[in-house]
Design an enzyme around this catalytic site. Structure first.
Site, PDB file in Angstrom:
ATOM      1  N   GLU A 170      -4.042   2.117   1.217  1.00 50.92           N
ATOM      2  CA  GLU A 170      -3.337   0.902   0.827  1.00 50.92           C
ATOM      3  C   GLU A 170      -1.977   1.282   0.234  1.00 50.92           C
ATOM      4  OE1 GLU A 170      -5.068  -1.320  -2.448  1.00 50.92           O
ATOM      5  OE2 GLU A 170      -4.651  -3.185  -1.401  1.00 50.92           O
ATOM      6  N   LYS A 173      -7.890  -9.507 -20.174  1.00 52.47           N
ATOM      7  CA  LYS A 173      -6.967  -8.374 -20.331  1.00 52.47           C
ATOM      8  C   LYS A 173      -5.983  -8.409 -19.168  1.00 52.47           C
ATOM      9  CE  LYS A 173      -6.211  -4.353 -19.358  1.00 52.47           C
ATOM     10  NZ  LYS A 173      -4.965  -3.793 -18.774  1.00 52.47           N
ATOM     11  N   CYS A 228      -3.491  -7.745  -2.218  1.00 53.64           N
ATOM     12  CA  CYS A 228      -4.663  -6.973  -1.818  1.00 53.64           C
ATOM     13  C   CYS A 228      -5.137  -7.362  -0.419  1.00 53.64           C
ATOM     14  CB  CYS A 228      -5.779  -7.123  -2.836  1.00 53.64           C
ATOM     15  SG  CYS A 228      -6.021  -8.820  -3.340  1.00 53.64           S
ATOM     16  N   GLU A 271     -12.942  -7.342  -7.199  1.00 53.19           N
ATOM     17  CA  GLU A 271     -12.071  -7.695  -6.071  1.00 53.19           C
ATOM     18  C   GLU A 271     -11.032  -6.593  -6.005  1.00 53.19           C
ATOM     19  OE1 GLU A 271      -9.152  -8.497  -4.214  1.00 53.19           O
ATOM     20  OE2 GLU A 271      -8.716 -10.363  -5.267  1.00 53.19           O
TER      21      GLU A 271
END
Lengths: 292, 478
Positions: free
Chosen positions: B389, B184, B292, B258
């Site tokens: 973040e 996906k 990330c 992750e």
């Protein structure tokens, strides 16, 4: 703390700058600029008066049919041919640069090295390209290298002094940075990569390191010192990459013959060929340009 | 004398983009049972690139059943050396079509063409090449005496920051081990995943071995909750990762996550300064900071703080922001309007909390989603911009005085994906590196990747590893 250099990231940075895409109008402007910054060089044992005269003719007017192409910055010769070059270039904007201090090795007595400079100046040189004593530098005698540069600069007075570090013999980027800092502090007007006489000449990472040293020195002192890359620069692509390195490390103010030089012999031919290609869309063969 | 203005240098390859994309199920392009389609846009100019099928729960079920059938009938039964040939074939096709894929990635995601050309696409191919080589050597990944068996059907959900690369990280080891896949892609960046589906089709993999379902979060949730999926691999936000973990708790499903990060990038006073600045720039401005493992928290030794700020401020002005398809662009477009809003909101909070903002001075294109390369000085550990973040080109600069203080501040975060250290002294580098609670620690470099090197997080940055033999084990039955 002396400035240090990390090879991995330095080479990555130089590699990224080498991938800048300089096309169309910027390529044309870049080629003209590169020609204007050339020190057209002949430094061979077989150099003669005739050879130097034909080189000088090309330096003044690189291509008869390309009037937009400027003269080069200087012609670079051995001291004994300075007078010939001076005469051949009379009335033009092209300067005469002379190598000195027992070029290319620098391994003569200090007195002979300094006399070499005096002789070149007496013969009419406008600029001096001295070599540093790499043996002294590599054996830790930084002070004597420094003192010699100071002494040569004193003899040169107002004349432009280029200090050749011979980076291919220094062994590490850290040493290249240290030699750059030393030459800058000693009063060099230009720091120069190579003689063109050893296996490794100018490289992109070395040019980045030297630009960084010049930039840090200018930030600290306000004095703008030039860069000369020499040896192994044969293609337009290489020349444009050096312009990009200077542009993005030192800034636009360094993109002039006063602050940037390309020491080369065959580069000019490729620049002219690429220039014509940009204008006409076709490559003329090398025989359509003078070979000198 | 002359200025060296770089003339536009646009990449001119035109990728094939269809007007409509169906779902890729059982080796065929099918219309969605949901009967819905959604637009996918180019974030650099907000133009619609294509209409893409929306996979609902029924479509997810169909894809999982096709993956199950392929698993039972063909893929897990195939001789490993034969499987390897198919994976190699995908790797080669990616290499052959690399230019087209790079342009597509840049158009759909906004990242500079130099990055998709030099990083995303070649690294994607490298992962397929690497894991193809493992397919018939799997017993070497196991403890002695243990048999290497696949897990089954893997649901893989990938983010929008490295669309093709994240798909490659997940699909390549899954296939090499004999698993089948339902992938996906992210809602905003489906096009390279769909191009990969075409490659899979042309490589003639058994139908159903790889299925690609485009859709949104609900599509992903349906995949996570499907009872016949044996493993979920997810890369994305920590928030969604937590929801996935809750959803599959108590069920017999393997999981790797992750997730986000707020990496410390530590610069000591004896660092090679110019290269450290390059590392900082690469660490936070690569891919507009949509990374990330980005080095988003710069910890600078106090005595070189001002020097670093001067150098970084100068360097910011040489970054070229603009058309992502221009080969000289360093900073492309932010991936979506939603992400741009999030970046702006967090930057606003930084200003409100008293930090000082420095930005590159350049005009932003009129259309498209852009944010200039930025950093904050005077950031405190308690500020939101030091803890959350941002996932944008915004760096927070903090200071420290001693190595131990640097270590303490670096680890003072719920995340733990990556860290960077700059010092010319090897012993200090090792001392700090072994104390970092982070999955990857880069010493005197940043953002360096290789298929043979495992990647993954600590704590809220997730668990499980991708890449290397460690990544392989995540796709083998225990």
């Amino acid at each position: 703390m002396p400035a240090t250099v990390d090879a991995v990231m330095l080479e990555a940075r130089a590699g990224a700058l080498a991938k800048r895409s300089i096309k169309t109008t910027s390529k044309i402007a870049g080629i003209r600029l590169a020609v204007a910054c050339i020190d057209l060089t002949t430094l061979e044992g077989k150099d003669s008066e005739g050879r130097v005269r034909s080189l000088c003719a090309k330096a003044i007017r690189p291509a008869q049919h390309l009037p937009d192409i400027p003269s080069v910055a200087a012609v670079c010769v051995y001291p004994s041919l300075v007078a010939v070059a001076k005469d051949a270039l009379r009335g033009s904007s092209v300067l005469v640069a002379s190598v000195a201090t027992a070029f290319p090795s620098g391994l003569s007595s200090p007195a002979v090295r300094l006399d070499d400079v005096r002789a070149a100046i007496a013969a009419g040189a406008d600029e001096i390209d001295m070599v540093i004593d790499r043996g002294a530098f590599l054996s830790g005698k930084d002070r004597s290298v420094y003192d010699e540069i100071v002494a040569v600069k004193r003899i040169c007075g107002e004349l432009h002094l280029k200090v050749i570090l011979e980076t291919g013999e220094l062994g590490s980027y850290d040493a290249i940075r240290r030699a750059s800092d030393l030459a800058l502090e000693a009063g060099a007007d230009v720091i120069k990569t190579s003689t063109g006489k050893v296996g490794t000449n100018a490289t992109f990472p070395v040019a980045v390191v030297m630009c960084e040293a010049i930039r840090d020195y200018a930030r600290r002192t306000g004095r703008a010192v030039g860069l000369k890359v020499a040896g192994g620069v044969r293609t337009t692509k290489q020349a444009l990459t050096y312009l990009v390195i200077v542009n993005e490390t030192l800034g636009e103010a360094w993109l002039t013959p006063e602050r940037f030089r390309l020491g080369a012999s065959s580069l000019l031919d490729d620049l002219l060929m690429q220039y014509e290609k940009q204008l006409t869309g076709n490559y003329a063969g090398p025989d359509y340009f003078p070979k000198d | 004398m002359t200025s060296l203005e770089y003339a536009p240098a646009p990449e001119t390859t035109k990728p094939q983009i269809r007007e409509h994309y169906g779902l890729f199920v059982a080796g065929n392009w099918v219309a969605p049972q949901s009967e819905r389609y959604f637009d996918t846009v180019d974030p650099s100019n907000e133009n619609v690139l294509a209409k893409v099928a929306y996979a609902g729960a029924a479509d997810v079920d169909r894809a999982v059943r096709s993956a199950r059938k392929a698993y039972e009938k063909y893929w897990s039964k195939m001789k490993p050396a034969e499987r390897a040939k198919y994976v190699f074939r995908i790797a080669r096709a990616i290499t052959e079509r690399s230019r087209e894929l790079a342009v597509l990635e840049t158009m759909n995601g906004g990242k500079p063409i130099k990055e998709s050309r030099d990083f995303d696409i070649p690294t994607s191919a490298a992962h397929f090449f690497y894991y193809a080589g493992w397919a018939d050597k799997l017993e070497w990944a196991m403890r002695a005496g243990r048999e290497a068996r696949p897990i089954g059907v893997c649901g893989q959900i990938v983010p929008w920051n490295f669309p093709l690369l994240m798909a490659a990280w997940k699909i390549a080891p899954a296939l090499a081990c004999g698993n089948t896949v339902v992938l996906k892609p992210a809602e905003t960046t489906p096009l390279t995943a769909l191009a990969l589906a075409q490659i899979v089709q042309e490589a003639d993999l058994p139908p159903g071995t790889v299925n690609v379902l485009t859709g949104d979060g609900a599509t992903g949730a349906a995949l996570v909750e499907h009872p016949d999926v044996d493993k979920i691999a997810f890369t994305g936000s920590t928030e969604v990762g937590k929801a996935i973990r809750r959803a599959i708790a108590g069920k017999k499903k393997r999981l790797t996550l992750e997730l986000g990060g707020k990496a410390a990038h530590i610069v000591f006073d004896d660092a090679p300064m110019d290269q450290a600045v390059e590392g900082i720039v690469n660490g936070i401005y690569f891919n507009q900071g949509h990374v990330c493992c980005a080095g988003s928290r710069l910890l600078v030794q106090e005595n070189v703080h001002d020097e670093i700020v001067v150098r970084l401020t100068e360097r910011l002005q040489t970054l070229r922001l603009g058309d992502p398809l221009d080969k000289n662009t360093d900073i492309g477009a932010v991936n979506s309007k939603a992400q741009l809003d999030k970046i702006r909101e967090l930057v606003r909070s930084g200003i409100d909390q008293g930090a000082t903002l420095v930005q590159q001075s350049c005009a932003l294109p009129e259309r498209g989603y852009y944010f200039p390369a930025s950093f904050f000085t005077g950031v405190q550990q308690s500020h939101r911009i030091a803890r959350e973040e941002i996932f944008g080109p915004v760096l927070s600069i903090l200071t420290f005085r001693t190595p131990d203080e640097a270590i303490e501040k670096a680890n003072n975060t719920p995340y733990g994906l990556s860290a960077g250290i700059w010092t010319d002294k090897g012993s200090k580098n090792m001392y700090v590196a072994e104390r970092m609670r982070a999955g990857v620690v880069w010493c005197n470099t940043f953002n360096l990747f290789d298929p043979s090197s495992p990647f993954g997080g600590y704590r809220e940055s997730g668990f499980g590893r991708e890449g290397g033999v460690h990544g392989l084990r995540e796709y083998l039955a225990h």
